[in-house]
Design a protein around this motif. Sequence first.
Motif, PDB file in Angstrom:
ATOM      1  N   ASP A  21      38.361  14.988   3.557  1.00  0.00           N
ATOM      2  CA  ASP A  21      38.827  15.199   2.357  1.00  0.00           C
ATOM      3  C   ASP A  21      39.889  16.374   2.680  1.00  0.00           C
ATOM      4  O   ASP A  21      39.646  16.801   3.557  1.00  0.00           O
ATOM      5  CB  ASP A  21      37.502  16.022   1.580  1.00  0.00           C
ATOM      6  CG  ASP A  21      37.755  15.669   0.053  1.00  0.00           C
ATOM      7  OD1 ASP A  21      37.210  14.819  -0.588  1.00  0.00           O
ATOM      8  OD2 ASP A  21      38.445  16.288  -0.469  1.00  0.00           O
ATOM      9  N   ASN A  75      49.609  15.080  -6.476  1.00  0.00           N
ATOM     10  CA  ASN A  75      48.856  14.672  -5.086  1.00  0.00           C
ATOM     11  C   ASN A  75      49.599  13.549  -4.536  1.00  0.00           C
ATOM     12  O   ASN A  75      48.619  13.070  -3.253  1.00  0.00           O
ATOM     13  CB  ASN A  75      47.488  14.476  -5.527  1.00  0.00           C
ATOM     14  CG  ASN A  75      46.879  15.674  -5.944  1.00  0.00           C
ATOM     15  OD1 ASN A  75      46.653  16.775  -5.388  1.00  0.00           O
ATOM     16  ND2 ASN A  75      46.661  15.771  -7.283  1.00  0.00           N
ATOM     17  N   ARG A  85      40.770  25.039 -11.516  1.00  0.00           N
ATOM     18  CA  ARG A  85      41.617  23.898 -10.855  1.00  0.00           C
ATOM     19  C   ARG A  85      42.506  23.273 -11.683  1.00  0.00           C
ATOM     20  O   ARG A  85      43.376  22.663 -10.903  1.00  0.00           O
ATOM     21  CB  ARG A  85      40.425  23.003 -10.166  1.00  0.00           C
ATOM     22  CG  ARG A  85      39.499  23.506  -9.114  1.00  0.00           C
ATOM     23  CD  ARG A  85      40.342  24.094  -7.888  1.00  0.00           C
ATOM     24  NE  ARG A  85      41.060  22.966  -7.237  1.00  0.00           N
ATOM     25  CZ  ARG A  85      40.655  22.510  -6.238  1.00  0.00           C
ATOM     26  NH1 ARG A  85      39.344  22.661  -5.744  1.00  0.00           N
ATOM     27  NH2 ARG A  85      41.407  21.306  -5.425  1.00  0.00           N
ATOM     28  N   ASP A 138      40.343  18.470   0.232  1.00  0.00           N
ATOM     29  CA  ASP A 138      40.008  19.717  -0.660  1.00  0.00           C
ATOM     30  C   ASP A 138      39.150  20.679   0.121  1.00  0.00           C
ATOM     31  O   ASP A 138      38.076  20.431   0.560  1.00  0.00           O
ATOM     32  CB  ASP A 138      39.263  19.170  -1.935  1.00  0.00           C
ATOM     33  CG  ASP A 138      38.829  20.303  -2.907  1.00  0.00           C
ATOM     34  OD1 ASP A 138      38.869  21.429  -2.586  1.00  0.00           O
ATOM     35  OD2 ASP A 138      39.174  20.030  -3.955  1.00  0.00           O
ATOM     36  N   ASP A 140      37.283  23.138  -0.970  1.00  0.00           N
ATOM     37  CA  ASP A 140      35.885  23.305  -1.289  1.00  0.00           C
ATOM     38  C   ASP A 140      34.997  22.160  -1.004  1.00  0.00           C
ATOM     39  O   ASP A 140      33.844  22.305  -0.649  1.00  0.00           O
ATOM     40  CB  ASP A 140      36.220  23.403  -2.725  1.00  0.00           C
ATOM     41  CG  ASP A 140      36.790  24.730  -3.233  1.00  0.00           C
ATOM     42  OD1 ASP A 140      36.830  25.720  -2.566  1.00  0.00           O
ATOM     43  OD2 ASP A 140      37.488  24.771  -4.436  1.00  0.00           O
ATOM     44  N   GLN A 192      39.038  17.930   7.713  1.00  0.00           N
ATOM     45  CA  GLN A 192      39.858  18.146   6.481  1.00  0.00           C
ATOM     46  C   GLN A 192      41.118  17.544   6.417  1.00  0.00           C
ATOM     47  O   GLN A 192      42.089  18.054   7.607  1.00  0.00           O
ATOM     48  CB  GLN A 192      40.011  19.598   6.230  1.00  0.00           C
ATOM     49  CG  GLN A 192      40.910  20.202   5.021  1.00  0.00           C
ATOM     50  CD  GLN A 192      40.930  21.464   4.533  1.00  0.00           C
ATOM     51  OE1 GLN A 192      40.365  22.193   5.530  1.00  0.00           O
ATOM     52  NE2 GLN A 192      41.902  21.927   3.718  1.00  0.00           N
ATOM     53  N   MET A 211      44.762  19.009  -5.245  1.00  0.00           N
ATOM     54  CA  MET A 211      43.654  18.718  -4.624  1.00  0.00           C
ATOM     55  C   MET A 211      43.499  19.160  -3.442  1.00  0.00           C
ATOM     56  O   MET A 211      42.465  19.949  -2.967  1.00  0.00           O
ATOM     57  CB  MET A 211      43.543  16.981  -4.254  1.00  0.00           C
ATOM     58  CG  MET A 211      43.172  16.334  -5.562  1.00  0.00           C
ATOM     59  SD  MET A 211      42.963  14.715  -5.181  1.00  0.00           S
ATOM     60  CE  MET A 211      42.804  13.970  -6.989  1.00  0.00           C
ATOM     61  N   SER A 212      44.654  19.649  -2.587  1.00  0.00           N
ATOM     62  CA  SER A 212      44.502  20.257  -1.619  1.00  0.00           C
ATOM     63  C   SER A 212      44.591  22.060  -1.496  1.00  0.00           C
ATOM     64  O   SER A 212      44.604  22.538  -0.310  1.00  0.00           O
ATOM     65  CB  SER A 212      45.732  19.688  -0.206  1.00  0.00           C
ATOM     66  OG  SER A 212      47.063  20.180  -0.990  1.00  0.00           O
ATOM     67  N   GLN A 213      45.146  22.151  -2.768  1.00  0.00           N
ATOM     68  CA  GLN A 213      45.303  23.546  -3.098  1.00  0.00           C
ATOM     69  C   GLN A 213      46.504  24.286  -2.414  1.00  0.00           C
ATOM     70  O   GLN A 213      46.267  25.487  -2.409  1.00  0.00           O
ATOM     71  CB  GLN A 213      44.090  24.553  -2.681  1.00  0.00           C
ATOM     72  CG  GLN A 213      42.738  24.007  -3.532  1.00  0.00           C
ATOM     73  CD  GLN A 213      41.545  24.892  -3.075  1.00  0.00           C
ATOM     74  OE1 GLN A 213      41.532  26.150  -3.222  1.00  0.00           O
ATOM     75  NE2 GLN A 213      40.348  24.175  -3.449  1.00  0.00           N
ATOM     76  N   GLN A 264      36.361  18.991  -9.456  1.00  0.00           N
ATOM     77  CA  GLN A 264      37.567  19.358  -9.858  1.00  0.00           C
ATOM     78  C   GLN A 264      37.910  19.195 -11.417  1.00  0.00           C
ATOM     79  O   GLN A 264      38.636  20.272 -11.961  1.00  0.00           O
ATOM     80  CB  GLN A 264      38.569  18.480  -8.946  1.00  0.00           C
ATOM     81  CG  GLN A 264      38.315  18.653  -7.419  1.00  0.00           C
ATOM     82  CD  GLN A 264      39.118  17.397  -6.837  1.00  0.00           C
ATOM     83  OE1 GLN A 264      39.262  16.336  -7.397  1.00  0.00           O
ATOM     84  NE2 GLN A 264      39.669  17.693  -5.686  1.00  0.00           N
TER      85      GLN A 264
END
Length: 310
Positions: A52, A211, A112, A54, A56, A75, A126-128, A106
């Motif tokens: 993933d 994204n 977010r 993200d 989180d 990640q 999504m990846s911040q 999310q």
Amino acid sequence: MEFKHITVLLNEAVDSLGIKPDGVYIDGTAGGGGHSAEILKKLTTGKLISIDRDPDAIKTVTERFKDNPNSVIVQSNYSEMAQVAKELGIDKVDGVLLDLGVSSWQLDCAERGFSYHKDAFLDMRMSQNGTSAYDLVNSCSVGDLTRIFTEYGEEKFAYKIAKDIVKKREDAPIRSTLELADIISGAYPAAARRDGHPARKVFQALRIAVNGEIEKLEQSLQSAFELLGENGRLAVITFHSIEDRIVKRKMAEWMQGCTCPRDFPVCVCGKTPAAKLLYKRPLEPSPQEIEENNRSRSARLRVCIKLHEL
């Protein structure tokens, strides 16, 4: 706020992979780990790589599966799964699962910035990290915004919305989700507001653009298919028509056999189908699942089986 995600088509997706106890599998969109957990239950000596982008989500699944020797957490973006597998010394896998779109976490986590129902900074990453929805909304031209809203949201009023956004930001930057949602609503004809929330398609389009979801999906499908061994399975859950058309078209390409002109008496290209569908039509959530989780209503599951290398 604890990372929680309601897994869609849980049993259908995992059963479609035909899990072998000693097999190697990739969950390219681990989220809260719903699909991953079910796959891990079916493994004995096999491995599951849960990916993933993200942080989180990664924190959640790392804690959730920390005592499971069959679990590997990475990640990364699912478009990079081939590189992930290579770094782990894996050449081929028995199955890949992609559960596309935005997670319940999310959407529900206001900060977010994915939801048009809650006030927050326009983020949607999504990846911040990287370009945010705020950046796009406050820097793109009318033409670029119109293209984003049309291509990724199939929004009929894209031009009017884009014009109103650019006009509004002349006074001050557009910072919040509710501020943007109000601008979109104001650009919508009253008669069209009955077809769901006016901001739904624009927020979807911005999320996809932020994204790079379409580009990454096309890369990922090819990477996943190349990673599959013979009889390996690729299962993809989509949540809107744009994604679904891409998956449908890609699987159709793999299923195509002879490409010789129709007037050739015999085949000279030697091409045979590289894949077959597990289901002729995509699986959809049951009425019970939709009742329990309304967000699942648009989900579609397509699955193909690899017959041989391309």
